[in-house]
Design a protein around this motif. Sequence first.
Motif, mmCIF file in Angstrom:
data_model
loop_
_atom_site.group_PDB
_atom_site.id
_atom_site.type_symbol
_atom_site.label_atom_id
_atom_site.label_comp_id
_atom_site.label_asym_id
_atom_site.label_seq_id
_atom_site.Cartn_x
_atom_site.Cartn_y
_atom_site.Cartn_z
ATOM 1 N N GLY A 68 0.650 -1.106 0.001
ATOM 2 C CA GLY A 68 0.094 -0.116 -0.085
ATOM 3 C C GLY A 68 0.917 1.229 0.033
ATOM 4 N N TRP A 69 2.015 1.241 0.716
ATOM 5 C CA TRP A 69 2.954 2.289 0.728
ATOM 6 C C TRP A 69 3.474 2.621 -0.716
ATOM 7 C CZ3 TRP A 69 3.185 6.478 3.627
ATOM 8 C CH2 TRP A 69 2.368 6.497 4.728
ATOM 9 N N ILE A 70 3.707 1.501 -1.334
ATOM 10 C CA ILE A 70 4.480 1.587 -2.558
ATOM 11 C C ILE A 70 3.434 2.901 -3.660
ATOM 12 C CG2 ILE A 70 4.929 0.713 -4.730
ATOM 13 C CD1 ILE A 70 5.949 -1.536 -3.491
ATOM 14 N N ASP A 71 2.372 2.561 -3.363
ATOM 15 C CA ASP A 71 1.461 3.225 -4.090
ATOM 16 C C ASP A 71 1.078 4.684 -3.634
ATOM 17 O OD1 ASP A 71 0.988 1.477 -6.363
ATOM 18 O OD2 ASP A 71 -0.342 0.506 -5.097
ATOM 19 N N ALA A 73 2.938 6.424 -1.381
ATOM 20 C CA ALA A 73 3.961 7.330 -1.372
ATOM 21 C C ALA A 73 4.702 7.507 -2.759
ATOM 22 C CB ALA A 73 5.202 6.719 -0.317
ATOM 23 N N ASP A 74 3.974 7.239 -3.925
ATOM 24 C CA ASP A 74 4.460 7.076 -5.188
ATOM 25 C C ASP A 74 5.939 6.630 -5.337
ATOM 26 O OD1 ASP A 74 4.040 7.584 -7.844
ATOM 27 O OD2 ASP A 74 4.698 9.438 -7.834
ATOM 28 N N LEU A 75 6.211 5.366 -4.799
ATOM 29 C CA LEU A 75 7.680 4.917 -4.717
ATOM 30 C C LEU A 75 8.063 4.249 -6.063
ATOM 31 C CD1 LEU A 75 7.807 3.337 -1.312
ATOM 32 C CD2 LEU A 75 8.747 5.606 -1.830
ATOM 33 N N GLU A 76 9.042 4.549 -6.637
ATOM 34 C CA GLU A 76 9.233 3.885 -7.782
ATOM 35 C C GLU A 76 10.102 2.486 -7.764
ATOM 36 O OE1 GLU A 76 11.610 6.249 -10.588
ATOM 37 O OE2 GLU A 76 10.734 7.963 -9.978
ATOM 38 N N ALA A 77 9.064 1.447 -7.527
ATOM 39 C CA ALA A 77 9.557 0.225 -7.340
ATOM 40 C C ALA A 77 9.328 -0.772 -8.612
ATOM 41 C CB ALA A 77 8.731 -0.403 -6.094
ATOM 42 N N SER A 78 10.055 -1.631 -8.842
ATOM 43 C CA SER A 78 10.177 -2.492 -9.789
ATOM 44 C C SER A 78 8.925 -3.306 -9.888
ATOM 45 C CB SER A 78 11.295 -3.453 -10.120
ATOM 46 O OG SER A 78 11.154 -4.224 -9.119
ATOM 47 N N GLY A 79 8.539 -3.933 -11.122
ATOM 48 C CA GLY A 79 7.520 -4.920 -10.982
ATOM 49 C C GLY A 79 7.638 -6.120 -9.911
ATOM 50 N N TRP A 80 8.948 -6.395 -9.981
ATOM 51 C CA TRP A 80 9.309 -7.838 -8.686
ATOM 52 C C TRP A 80 8.997 -7.237 -7.576
ATOM 53 C CZ3 TRP A 80 9.494 -12.536 -8.173
ATOM 54 C CH2 TRP A 80 9.895 -13.078 -7.228
ATOM 55 N N GLN A 81 9.430 -5.901 -7.320
ATOM 56 C CA GLN A 81 9.236 -5.710 -6.002
ATOM 57 C C GLN A 81 7.599 -5.246 -5.630
ATOM 58 O OE1 GLN A 81 11.606 -2.091 -6.568
ATOM 59 N NE2 GLN A 81 13.491 -2.947 -5.482
ATOM 60 N N ARG A 82 6.884 -4.906 -6.623
ATOM 61 C CA ARG A 82 5.551 -4.658 -6.269
ATOM 62 C C ARG A 82 4.743 -5.984 -6.137
ATOM 63 N NH1 ARG A 82 3.675 0.244 -7.427
ATOM 64 N NH2 ARG A 82 4.990 1.830 -8.218
ATOM 65 N N ALA A 83 5.359 -6.958 -6.906
ATOM 66 C CA ALA A 83 4.547 -8.249 -6.756
ATOM 67 C C ALA A 83 5.152 -9.073 -5.375
ATOM 68 C CB ALA A 83 4.963 -9.123 -7.755
ATOM 69 N N TYR A 84 6.482 -8.932 -5.221
ATOM 70 C CA TYR A 84 6.942 -9.191 -3.881
ATOM 71 C C TYR A 84 6.175 -8.702 -2.603
ATOM 72 C CZ TYR A 84 10.429 -11.604 -0.855
ATOM 73 O OH TYR A 84 11.057 -12.440 0.082
ATOM 74 N N ALA A 85 5.920 -7.383 -2.668
ATOM 75 C CA ALA A 85 5.126 -6.586 -1.431
ATOM 76 C C ALA A 85 3.793 -7.007 -1.534
ATOM 77 C CB ALA A 85 5.309 -5.188 -1.742
ATOM 78 N N GLN A 86 3.071 -7.506 -2.562
ATOM 79 C CA GLN A 86 1.590 -7.769 -2.735
ATOM 80 C C GLN A 86 1.391 -9.206 -2.168
ATOM 81 O OE1 GLN A 86 0.651 -6.466 -6.618
ATOM 82 N NE2 GLN A 86 0.450 -4.393 -6.020
ATOM 83 N N GLY A 87 2.213 -9.930 -1.815
ATOM 84 C CA GLY A 87 1.817 -11.209 -1.337
ATOM 85 C C GLY A 87 3.005 -12.206 -1.768
ATOM 86 N N LEU A 88 3.800 -12.096 -3.008
ATOM 87 C CA LEU A 88 4.351 -13.160 -3.301
ATOM 88 C C LEU A 88 5.398 -13.538 -2.317
ATOM 89 C CD1 LEU A 88 4.852 -14.833 -5.913
ATOM 90 C CD2 LEU A 88 6.296 -12.931 -6.724
ATOM 91 N N GLY A 89 5.999 -12.499 -1.743
ATOM 92 C CA GLY A 89 7.014 -13.083 -0.815
ATOM 93 C C GLY A 89 6.461 -14.087 0.044
ATOM 94 N N LEU A 90 5.460 -13.714 0.651
ATOM 95 C CA LEU A 90 4.866 -14.744 1.716
ATOM 96 C C LEU A 90 4.473 -16.171 1.034
ATOM 97 C CD1 LEU A 90 2.352 -12.933 3.921
ATOM 98 C CD2 LEU A 90 4.400 -14.089 4.761
ATOM 99 N N VAL A 91 4.091 -15.990 -0.374
ATOM 100 C CA VAL A 91 3.920 -17.200 -0.915
ATOM 101 C C VAL A 91 5.331 -18.056 -1.229
ATOM 102 C CG1 VAL A 91 3.146 -18.318 -3.104
ATOM 103 C CG2 VAL A 91 1.643 -16.768 -1.783
#
Length: 176
Positions: A68-71, A73-91
């Motif tokens: 939620g903070w990536i969006d 705070a308008d952070l420039e995160a890569s697609g992998w960082q976004r996916a990892y933060a959205q739950g892919l890291g836990l999976v």
Amino acid sequence: MPGAAPAPLSVAVRPADQGRWLFWLAWRIFLLAVALGLLLTGFFVLPWGHILRPGMPVTTIHYLDFAGWIDAADLEASGWQRAYAQGLGLVHALVVLVATAVTIAVSRPGRHAPWGGLLQLLLFASMIAVHFGSPFADIEGVHPAGAGLAVFGGIFALFVACPGFGTKPKTPPPAR
């Protein structure tokens, strides 16, 4: 003798081999427990990072809030960082934990699962994936905290616990 009960079948295991197997198994279960503790601490206890924005107070975020903070705070995160933060890291962490536990369950000293070496390579790649999915990958405006290192350490513990390339095959006894 008729009527006598048959002797129970027993698998003859030399005490030295049984002790070796118990140590082998206990060591790997210990590493699984360490990995689980580090992964839980990294994803649910320690802060994932600190959002640094000019003119705003520093905001400490945890893994579950990072997407939620990536969006926000308008952070420039890569697609992998976004996916990892959205739950892919836990999976990802759950899959490698279960895969390592299954590999340990079907392996024995000197006889490891045929996929053990491949799993070790994937665990090594997983450590790289954790680095690039966490704030340690230089997301501008985010200062990394200890959670990413805890998750990295958990994956490393799984790498060490996984019976694969480091398990030497047992040589059969010489024929008599």
